[in-house]
Design a protein around this motif. Structure first.
Motif, PDB file in Angstrom:
ATOM      1  N   ARG A  63     -14.943 -26.543 -62.856  1.00  0.00           N
ATOM      2  CA  ARG A  63     -16.116 -25.697 -62.629  1.00  0.00           C
ATOM      3  C   ARG A  63     -17.400 -26.499 -62.812  1.00  0.00           C
ATOM      4  O   ARG A  63     -18.358 -26.351 -62.029  1.00  0.00           O
ATOM      5  CB  ARG A  63     -16.084 -24.514 -63.596  1.00  0.00           C
ATOM      6  CG  ARG A  63     -17.237 -23.538 -63.413  1.00  0.00           C
ATOM      7  CD  ARG A  63     -17.125 -22.391 -64.391  1.00  0.00           C
ATOM      8  NE  ARG A  63     -18.238 -21.481 -64.259  1.00  0.00           N
ATOM      9  CZ  ARG A  63     -18.428 -20.406 -65.014  1.00  0.00           C
ATOM     10  NH1 ARG A  63     -17.534 -20.101 -65.964  1.00  0.00           N
ATOM     11  NH2 ARG A  63     -19.474 -19.622 -64.825  1.00  0.00           N
ATOM     12  N   PHE A  64     -17.435 -27.351 -63.832  1.00  0.00           N
ATOM     13  CA  PHE A  64     -18.612 -28.193 -64.077  1.00  0.00           C
ATOM     14  C   PHE A  64     -18.861 -29.125 -62.892  1.00  0.00           C
ATOM     15  O   PHE A  64     -19.998 -29.279 -62.428  1.00  0.00           O
ATOM     16  CB  PHE A  64     -18.397 -29.001 -65.361  1.00  0.00           C
ATOM     17  CG  PHE A  64     -19.478 -30.012 -65.642  1.00  0.00           C
ATOM     18  CD1 PHE A  64     -20.683 -29.620 -66.197  1.00  0.00           C
ATOM     19  CD2 PHE A  64     -19.288 -31.341 -65.336  1.00  0.00           C
ATOM     20  CE1 PHE A  64     -21.674 -30.539 -66.454  1.00  0.00           C
ATOM     21  CE2 PHE A  64     -20.273 -32.283 -65.592  1.00  0.00           C
ATOM     22  CZ  PHE A  64     -21.469 -31.868 -66.153  1.00  0.00           C
ATOM     23  N   THR A  65     -17.785 -29.755 -62.379  1.00  0.00           N
ATOM     24  CA  THR A  65     -17.912 -30.673 -61.248  1.00  0.00           C
ATOM     25  C   THR A  65     -18.406 -29.953 -60.005  1.00  0.00           C
ATOM     26  O   THR A  65     -19.299 -30.438 -59.297  1.00  0.00           O
ATOM     27  CB  THR A  65     -16.563 -31.353 -60.963  1.00  0.00           C
ATOM     28  OG1 THR A  65     -16.105 -32.012 -62.149  1.00  0.00           O
ATOM     29  CG2 THR A  65     -16.698 -32.368 -59.844  1.00  0.00           C
ATOM     30  N   THR A  84     -20.105 -27.198 -59.880  1.00  0.00           N
ATOM     31  CA  THR A  84     -21.501 -26.796 -60.087  1.00  0.00           C
ATOM     32  C   THR A  84     -22.448 -27.955 -59.825  1.00  0.00           C
ATOM     33  O   THR A  84     -23.490 -27.794 -59.172  1.00  0.00           O
ATOM     34  CB  THR A  84     -21.688 -26.275 -61.514  1.00  0.00           C
ATOM     35  OG1 THR A  84     -20.808 -25.170 -61.750  1.00  0.00           O
ATOM     36  CG2 THR A  84     -23.122 -25.819 -61.737  1.00  0.00           C
ATOM     37  N   ARG A  85     -22.086 -29.143 -60.325  1.00  0.00           N
ATOM     38  CA  ARG A  85     -22.937 -30.311 -60.095  1.00  0.00           C
ATOM     39  C   ARG A  85     -22.991 -30.677 -58.608  1.00  0.00           C
ATOM     40  O   ARG A  85     -24.045 -31.057 -58.094  1.00  0.00           O
ATOM     41  CB  ARG A  85     -22.411 -31.505 -60.907  1.00  0.00           C
ATOM     42  CG  ARG A  85     -22.717 -31.419 -62.399  1.00  0.00           C
ATOM     43  CD  ARG A  85     -24.221 -31.335 -62.618  1.00  0.00           C
ATOM     44  NE  ARG A  85     -24.570 -31.249 -64.015  1.00  0.00           N
ATOM     45  CZ  ARG A  85     -24.875 -32.298 -64.786  1.00  0.00           C
ATOM     46  NH1 ARG A  85     -24.840 -33.515 -64.276  1.00  0.00           N
ATOM     47  NH2 ARG A  85     -25.203 -32.135 -66.048  1.00  0.00           N
ATOM     48  N   PHE A 140     -22.632 -28.624 -56.079  1.00  0.00           N
ATOM     49  CA  PHE A 140     -23.452 -27.619 -55.403  1.00  0.00           C
ATOM     50  C   PHE A 140     -24.935 -27.865 -55.683  1.00  0.00           C
ATOM     51  O   PHE A 140     -25.776 -27.735 -54.781  1.00  0.00           O
ATOM     52  CB  PHE A 140     -23.049 -26.225 -55.867  1.00  0.00           C
ATOM     53  CG  PHE A 140     -23.817 -25.110 -55.209  1.00  0.00           C
ATOM     54  CD1 PHE A 140     -23.618 -24.811 -53.870  1.00  0.00           C
ATOM     55  CD2 PHE A 140     -24.748 -24.381 -55.929  1.00  0.00           C
ATOM     56  CE1 PHE A 140     -24.332 -23.787 -53.251  1.00  0.00           C
ATOM     57  CE2 PHE A 140     -25.472 -23.369 -55.320  1.00  0.00           C
ATOM     58  CZ  PHE A 140     -25.259 -23.071 -53.984  1.00  0.00           C
ATOM     59  N   SER A 141     -25.254 -28.248 -56.919  1.00  0.00           N
ATOM     60  CA  SER A 141     -26.653 -28.558 -57.255  1.00  0.00           C
ATOM     61  C   SER A 141     -27.144 -29.758 -56.457  1.00  0.00           C
ATOM     62  O   SER A 141     -28.284 -29.776 -55.970  1.00  0.00           O
ATOM     63  CB  SER A 141     -26.778 -28.831 -58.752  1.00  0.00           C
ATOM     64  OG  SER A 141     -26.377 -27.694 -59.512  1.00  0.00           O
TER      65      SER A 141
END
Length: 228
Positions: free
Chosen positions: A3-5, A7-8, A10-11
């Protein structure tokens, strides 16, 4: 972690789209159209240039056409060389990749090593000197430092100031890029190191008598590298 990856990623995609949109709008709003201020150029030439660059189209249509062309790998033609930009990238990407790799290794060595040293020894004279040197290099930027290096070394004859065939040709470009980006990393790692030294687990490790090298590499370094 997944999820963290995501999110990054997508950012990062939002940043790329935002930069593309902002650059496009700035170029459209900037003064200076093809042939502007040159009375000797006929109107037909100006119209043809505007049609080729897409500036004769409405803003929305021009943006959609430009974005779709970029997604297909069509970046237009170089205004200087007249060749497709994609061909120029394909011809020179290997040089850029090699130069970037050399500069990245040097930047990591200078940034991580210097940042740990300045942060761990703050506020000593060595720490202040290295931090001041990094700020000077950052202020000069790649363009300023590269120009300064050329001016200083142009007449010495000991360095090659052009080409890419000899290993010596790679030295100065890689050094300039590596030093400038290493200075950015040094300041980042220095601030993170100072912050990490105040962490409870680091103070606890110091109280247990952990050796300075083990403390720096095992307790401070992992936390200091997170922002980088």
């Amino acid at each position: 972690m997944l999820r963290f990856t995501l999110t990054r990623m997508f950012s990062a995609l939002l940043v790329i789209v935002g930069v593309f949109l902002l650059t496009f709008l700035l170029l459209r709003a900037a003064p200076g159209r093809p042939g502007e201020g040159m009375d000797q150029i006929r109107d037909e030439v100006r119209w043809n240039q505007a049609r080729r660059l897409g500036t004769d189209r409405p803003l929305g249509t021009h943006f959609v056409d430009t974005a779709s062309a970029w997604l297909r790998g069509d970046f237009g033609r170089s205004l200087v060389r007249g060749e497709p930009v994609g061909d120029a990238i394909r011809r020179t990407w290997s040089v850029s990749l090699e130069l970037g790799a050399y500069a990245l290794v040097l930047a990591l060595l200078l940034g991580v090593g210097g940042g740990l040293l300045t942060g761990f020894r703050a506020p000593s004279g060595t720490s202040r000197s290295l931090s001041l040197g990094a700020l000077v290099v950052i202020s000069l930027s790649v363009l300023g430092l590269g120009t300064l290096v050329r001016v200083i070394l142009a007449g010495t004859g000991g360095f090659t100031l052009g080409g890419w065939d000899d290993p010596l040709d790679r030295l100065l470009p890689a050094a300039v890029l590596g030093v400038v980006y290493g200075a950015y990393l040094l300041e980042m790692v220095r601030a993170s190191t100072v912050e990490a030294l105040r962490a409870p687990w680091v103070r606890a490790a110091r109280a247990r008598g952990v050796a300075p090298t083990r403390l720096l590499l095992g307790h401070v370094l992992p936390g200091a590298l997170i922002p980088m």
